[in-house]
Enzyme design. Structure first.
Site, PDB file in Angstrom:
ATOM      1  N   HIS A 128       0.748  -1.438   0.020  1.00  0.00           N
ATOM      2  CA  HIS A 128       0.002  -0.360   0.277  1.00  0.00           C
ATOM      3  C   HIS A 128       1.444   1.403  -0.172  1.00  0.00           C
ATOM      4  O   HIS A 128       0.440   2.771  -0.140  1.00  0.00           O
ATOM      5  CB  HIS A 128      -0.506   0.365   1.558  1.00  0.00           C
ATOM      6  CG  HIS A 128      -1.507  -0.949   1.356  1.00  0.00           C
ATOM      7  ND1 HIS A 128      -2.733  -1.125  -0.074  1.00  0.00           N
ATOM      8  CD2 HIS A 128      -2.268  -1.986   2.515  1.00  0.00           C
ATOM      9  CE1 HIS A 128      -3.546  -2.562   0.865  1.00  0.00           C
ATOM     10  NE2 HIS A 128      -2.690  -2.883   1.634  1.00  0.00           N
ATOM     11  N   ASP A 161      -2.822 -11.615  -0.713  1.00  0.00           N
ATOM     12  CA  ASP A 161      -2.663 -11.015  -0.088  1.00  0.00           C
ATOM     13  C   ASP A 161      -4.736  -9.932   0.012  1.00  0.00           C
ATOM     14  O   ASP A 161      -4.881  -9.471  -1.588  1.00  0.00           O
ATOM     15  CB  ASP A 161      -2.352  -9.288  -0.025  1.00  0.00           C
ATOM     16  CG  ASP A 161      -2.542  -8.658   1.473  1.00  0.00           C
ATOM     17  OD1 ASP A 161      -2.211  -8.818   2.541  1.00  0.00           O
ATOM     18  OD2 ASP A 161      -3.309  -8.124   1.677  1.00  0.00           O
ATOM     19  N   ASP A 187      -4.725 -13.309   5.466  1.00  0.00           N
ATOM     20  CA  ASP A 187      -5.782 -12.073   5.652  1.00  0.00           C
ATOM     21  C   ASP A 187      -6.800 -12.866   4.675  1.00  0.00           C
ATOM     22  O   ASP A 187      -8.223 -12.104   5.188  1.00  0.00           O
ATOM     23  CB  ASP A 187      -5.309 -10.702   5.273  1.00  0.00           C
ATOM     24  CG  ASP A 187      -4.999 -10.563   4.536  1.00  0.00           C
ATOM     25  OD1 ASP A 187      -4.676 -11.104   3.688  1.00  0.00           O
ATOM     26  OD2 ASP A 187      -4.481  -8.907   4.400  1.00  0.00           O
ATOM     27  N   HIS A 222      -6.472  -7.541   0.407  1.00  0.00           N
ATOM     28  CA  HIS A 222      -6.634  -6.224  -0.205  1.00  0.00           C
ATOM     29  C   HIS A 222      -5.496  -5.272  -1.042  1.00  0.00           C
ATOM     30  O   HIS A 222      -4.281  -6.168  -1.303  1.00  0.00           O
ATOM     31  CB  HIS A 222      -5.769  -5.308   1.078  1.00  0.00           C
ATOM     32  CG  HIS A 222      -6.360  -5.358   2.397  1.00  0.00           C
ATOM     33  ND1 HIS A 222      -5.632  -5.958   3.967  1.00  0.00           N
ATOM     34  CD2 HIS A 222      -7.856  -5.369   2.903  1.00  0.00           C
ATOM     35  CE1 HIS A 222      -6.492  -6.275   4.585  1.00  0.00           C
ATOM     36  NE2 HIS A 222      -7.753  -6.255   4.222  1.00  0.00           N
TER      37      HIS A 222
END
Length: 300
Positions: A120, A157, A234, A159
């Protein structure tokens, strides 16, 4: 033999009580591997990445503000950590760990970092617990090798790897692939070279079919010379932030698919553990351990 990269500083960060980030998981993985009989000699300890190196790739003003505690309160809230000297030291060492992992992958064929996956982070700001984008930096390092012309960043991931997608958007030598929750952070997605958004509640069979499809499309269309794999867990059904329904067996099957594809294709792979946010750190470590089992680091 799979090379492993770890530094004790990975888990040395004082955070406020009940902070969302499970900082203890990195040491937990290291101890779990020891319990599985993985020798200390298998591990390489990284050094911090040089600040001058970061300033050559990312916005030098942002990097300077980050290391000198000059970012404003809004910027630090976006990152999600309170600033401290230890945060900077840990960040530089963790990024150095991914760079060492990329180096060892080219030498050994397969290497795993016991942290990493700061996807990110953009050139000029950090976000979502990520300050410096280790994945893109490692891809650029791999491209310096004579035998590497193309690097695939395969991000599983939950995200989306928005910072990585943006950083690599104008680099034809780096292919970004992201399999992520469609209705999850970040709310404003970037455009990866290949995006595979997943609905809330996605279960093992559909998920593994998507992973298999994404792998074959990426390898067939891009023919990478090296792979960087973000093995975030996650996606797990018990994760507090994931919203998918992937079992522990499904996580292992995913990691095995990626490892086997690279092995079959003769392509070196550098893996990082990515996100995982169960508050039960022991249970979280068990899910992360599926990557190391899939990589053949220990017997079942």
């Amino acid at each position: 033999m799979t090379a492993l990269v770890f530094h004790p500083i990975y888990s040395k960060l004082t955070l406020p009580d009940r902070h969302r980030f499970p900082i203890d998981k990195y040491l937990g993985i290291r101890l779990a591997l020891a319990e599985k009989g993985v020798s200390d000699s298998r591990f390489t300890q990284p050094v911090p990445v040089e600040i001058t190196r970061l300033k050559r790739i990312f916005d030098p003003g942002y990097i300077e503000q980050l290391i000198s505690n000059q970012l404003d309160e809004k910027a630090m809230r976006r990152i999600g950590f309170p600033w401290s000297e230890q945060l900077v030291k840990r960040t530089l060492t963790a990024v150095g760990g991914t760079l060492k992992t990329a180096e060892l992958a080219l030498l050994e064929g397969r290497a795993l970092n016991l942290t990493g996956g700061y996807h990110h982070a953009f050139a000029n700001f950090g976000s979502g617990f990520c300050m410096v984008n280790d994945l893109y930096l490692a891809a650029l390092q791999m491209l310096q090798a004579q035998e590497v012309d193309k690097v695939l960043i395969f991000d599983c991931d939950v995200h989306q790897g928005d910072g990585t997608a943006k950083l690599a958007s104008n680099n034809p030598q780096v292919l970004t692939v992201s399999l992520h929750g469609e209705k999850n952070f970040p709310h404003r997605k970037q455009r990866s070279d290949m995006d595979f958004p997943l609905a809330k509640g996605t279960k093992d069979d559909e998920y593994l079919d998507t992973v298999d499809t994404a792998l074959h499309l990426a390898f067939n269309s891009f023919r990478p010379d090296a792979v960087i794999y973000d093995a975030g867990v996650d996606i797990h059904c018990d994760d507090d932030l994931g919203h998918l329904e992937i079992s522990t067996a499904g996580v292992y099957a995913r990691d095995k698919l990626v490892m086997d594809k690279c092995t079959e294709s003769g392509v070196p792979i550098a893996a990082v553990i990515g996100g995982g946010y169960q508050r039960n750190v022991t249970a979280l470590v068990d899910v992360h351990m599926q990557l190391f089992k899939a990589a053949g680091c220990y017997e079942c």
